[in-house]
Design a protein around this motif. Structure first.
Motif, short mmCIF file in Angstrom:
data_model
loop_
_atom_site.label_atom_id
_atom_site.label_comp_id
_atom_site.label_asym_id
_atom_site.label_seq_id
_atom_site.Cartn_x
_atom_site.Cartn_y
_atom_site.Cartn_z
N GLU A 1 7.49 2.99 -5.95
CA GLU A 1 6.54 2.16 -5.68
C GLU A 1 6.34 2.19 -3.75
O GLU A 1 6.19 1.90 -3.34
CB GLU A 1 8.40 1.56 -5.27
CG GLU A 1 7.70 -0.22 -4.94
CD GLU A 1 6.46 -0.72 -5.16
OE1 GLU A 1 5.91 -1.85 -4.42
OE2 GLU A 1 6.50 -0.64 -6.43
N ARG B 1 3.06 0.92 -2.33
CA ARG B 1 3.03 -0.06 -1.06
C ARG B 1 2.02 0.38 0.05
O ARG B 1 0.99 0.27 0.32
CB ARG B 1 4.72 -0.44 -1.07
CG ARG B 1 4.42 -1.08 -0.31
CD ARG B 1 5.43 -2.05 0.13
NE ARG B 1 6.55 -0.90 0.37
CZ ARG B 1 7.97 -0.16 -0.01
NH1 ARG B 1 7.99 -0.92 -1.46
NH2 ARG B 1 8.75 -0.05 0.11
N ARG C 1 -1.57 0.85 -1.04
CA ARG C 1 -2.28 -0.75 -1.50
C ARG C 1 -2.54 -1.14 -0.49
O ARG C 1 -3.43 -1.34 -0.12
CB ARG C 1 -1.12 -1.77 -1.71
CG ARG C 1 -1.09 -3.10 -2.25
CD ARG C 1 -0.57 -3.92 -3.14
NE ARG C 1 0.46 -3.04 -4.29
CZ ARG C 1 2.06 -2.57 -4.22
NH1 ARG C 1 2.14 -2.59 -3.74
NH2 ARG C 1 1.93 -2.22 -5.40
N GLU C 2 -1.51 -1.11 1.17
CA GLU C 2 -2.08 -1.30 2.15
C GLU C 2 -2.79 -0.43 3.23
O GLU C 2 -2.76 -1.23 4.32
CB GLU C 2 -0.33 -1.25 2.82
CG GLU C 2 0.53 -3.01 1.69
CD GLU C 2 1.96 -2.50 2.76
OE1 GLU C 2 2.16 -1.93 3.58
OE2 GLU C 2 2.39 -3.60 2.36
#
Length: 233
Positions: free
Chosen positions: A109, A113, A116-117
């Motif tokens: 994860e 993350r 994704r960012e």
């Protein structure tokens, strides 16, 4: 299933797609793993659902050293995966019954993350070295995903930043899972087969994990879900 198992004799990497919330998909996966094991082939299972950090727990599950409760806790199932264990229980019971080696091939994860960012520079150097350039845009793949997400899946604007975040993750997943599954297949003994359990969206039109696997390995592969052969490589 037996006829398909016979057809799989030359295949070294089987990308076995699923619709995560459909019992039919998981029942088919369990049957295929059982048939391949009973055929005498050496079978290794690769999982979209978990990262390599869960491999110790997966080994504990395979050998019977962990109960279901302890496996879910030690694998961090619900931290890594958004679908209930009950959907996958029969698949995992088949893995344990036949003692099949099983490995997580997704990213964790924190990595998701960061991607994704847009914080790609923060990725672990070992991961970056392992997977190489995963950011290449395959135009038909992008177009397909734009159509999918802009349609019945919530009406996402295909030009939005939300779509770009999703597309970065999709490319990362496809690259990581395809490459890791291919490497597991290459490590098998002659006649062995690696079976990747993965969402069908990562296989559509030979543009996802199957494309990435084919780019790094010449081993014969086949993409299948439910009882329909989708595409043979």
């Amino acid at each position: 299933d037996e006829a398909l198992t016979d057809r799989l004799f030359p295949v070294r990497l089987l990308l076995l797609g699923e619709h995560h919330m459909e019992a039919r998909s998981h029942a088919f996966q369990a049957r295929m793993l059982e048939q391949l094991s009973l055929s005498g082939r050496t079978v290794t299972v690769a999982l979209e659902m978990l990262p390599p950090a869960a491999n110790e727990a997966l080994e504990g599950w395979r050998t019977g050293a962990l109960s279901e409760e302890h496996f879910l806790e030690q694998s961090a199932w619900y931290e890594h995966w958004g679908f209930p264990w009950s959907y996958y229980r029969d698949v995992f019971l088949t893995i344990r019954t036949h003692g099949l080696p099983v490995r997580g091939v997704n990213v964790d994860e924190p990595t998701r993350r960061a991607v994704r960012e847009g914080r790609v520079a923060e990725l672990d150097p070992g991961l970056r070295e392992e997977i190489g350039d995963w950011r290449e845009v395959v135009s038909p793949h992008r177009t397909w995903l734009q159509g999918l997400m802009g349609g019945s899946h919530g009406g996402m604007d295909p030009e939005s930043e939300a779509f770009e975040r999703l597309y970065r993750i999709q490319r990362l997943w496809d690259r990581v899972m395809g490459l890791r599954a291919a490497r597991l297949a290459e490590a098998q003994p002659p006649g062995g087969i690696t079976v990747l359990l993965i969402g069908s969206g990562h296989l559509a039109h030979k543009l996802g994990a199957n494309l990435q696997a084919a780019r790094v390995s010449a081993l014969p592969q086949l993409t299948v879900w439910d009882d329909i052969v989708f595409r043979k490589e």
